[in-house]
Enzyme design. Structure first.
Site, PDB file in Angstrom:
ATOM      1  N   SER A  28      -2.896  -7.585   3.392  1.00 11.40           N
ATOM      2  CA  SER A  28      -3.138  -7.355   4.816  1.00 11.40           C
ATOM      3  C   SER A  28      -3.405  -8.674   5.532  1.00 11.40           C
ATOM      4  CB  SER A  28      -4.325  -6.404   5.008  1.00 11.40           C
ATOM      5  OG  SER A  28      -4.058  -5.157   4.422  1.00 11.40           O
ATOM      6  N   LYS A  55     -15.562  -7.649   5.451  1.00 12.90           N
ATOM      7  CA  LYS A  55     -14.957  -8.472   6.512  1.00 12.90           C
ATOM      8  C   LYS A  55     -14.827  -7.638   7.783  1.00 12.90           C
ATOM      9  CE  LYS A  55     -11.173  -9.950   4.477  1.00 12.90           C
ATOM     10  NZ  LYS A  55      -9.829 -10.487   4.361  1.00 12.90           N
ATOM     11  N   ARG A  77      -2.106  -6.439  -8.163  1.00 10.18           N
ATOM     12  CA  ARG A  77      -1.068  -7.450  -7.943  1.00 10.18           C
ATOM     13  C   ARG A  77      -1.188  -8.605  -8.925  1.00 10.18           C
ATOM     14  NH1 ARG A  77      -2.842  -7.861  -1.848  1.00 10.18           N
ATOM     15  NH2 ARG A  77      -4.713  -7.382  -3.027  1.00 10.18           N
ATOM     16  N   HIS A 129       0.840  -1.210   0.000  1.00  9.73           N
ATOM     17  CA  HIS A 129       0.000   0.000   0.000  1.00  9.73           C
ATOM     18  C   HIS A 129       0.875   1.260   0.000  1.00  9.73           C
ATOM     19  CE1 HIS A 129      -3.171  -2.545   2.279  1.00  9.73           C
ATOM     20  NE2 HIS A 129      -3.722  -2.240   1.120  1.00  9.73           N
TER      21      HIS A 129
END
Ligand code: ADP
Length: 163
Positions: free
Chosen positions: A128, A41, A90, A17
């Protein structure tokens, strides 16, 4: 003035990030890092905690503002009168998800332009959730997260385990 919004969950922010944000400020005059308040989430850090980490990390960057958004990103962008969104990519699965999101956001706010930066090779595997697993199991996270994030994550996970 070329401004862009860099939205995300940042639960917690990883070096992937931070790399996208740092590269973003070389492209734009102003970057609003927008922390998602509502996530699908359950987050480990509150939105305020996530924003506080980003604020501290980028304290010496006058071109970066840390803010929150709740609900639709397109509505937030419209309210802020900013029509550029910066996102990182990604993998192919990121691409498919981002492609759908970009089309949905453009339907809601046609002037919106979504700009993607490809991750740098060394951050391809970083997310993360992987970071949370590494730290939870006592692994070395120094190359993956900022020392401030590591300290906060360790404190948070230890507290949780003893709760
Ligand atoms: P979201 O829940 O909105 O996907 P994330 O915090 O997971 O929020 O990600 C925010 C943005 O940062 C997304 O564009 C994501 O693809 C990008 N990102 C996350 N990790 C990396 C990384 N390692 N390298 C490059 N971009 C990344």
């Amino acid at each position: 003035m070329r401004a862009a919004i860099c939205p995300g969950s940042f639960d917690p922010p990883t070096n992937g990030h931070l790399n996208i944000i740092e590269r973003g400020i070389r492209i734009f005059d102003r970057l609003i890092v927008a922390v998602a308040v509502n996530m699908s989430k359950e987050p480990i850090f509150s939105a305020e905690e996530r924003a506080a980490m980003l604020r501290e990390i980028f304290a010496n960057h006058p071109k970066i503002e840390i803010d929150f958004f709740d609900g639709l990103l397109a509505e937030y962008a419209r309210k802020r009168k900013i029509h550029r969104i910066l996102r990182g990519i990604r993998t192919m699965s990121d691409y498919e998800y981002e492609f759908q999101m970009a089309l949905a956001n453009k339907t809601l706010y046609p002037e919106l332009e979504i700009i993607f930066l490809m991750t740098e090779g060394r951050y391809t595997h970083l997310s993360s959730s992987i970071i949370k697993d590494v730290v939870r199991h006592g692994g070395r996270a120094a190359e993956m997260i900022h020392p401030l994030v590591e300290q906060q994550l360790r404190a948070k996970l230890c507290r949780k385990e003893w709760a």
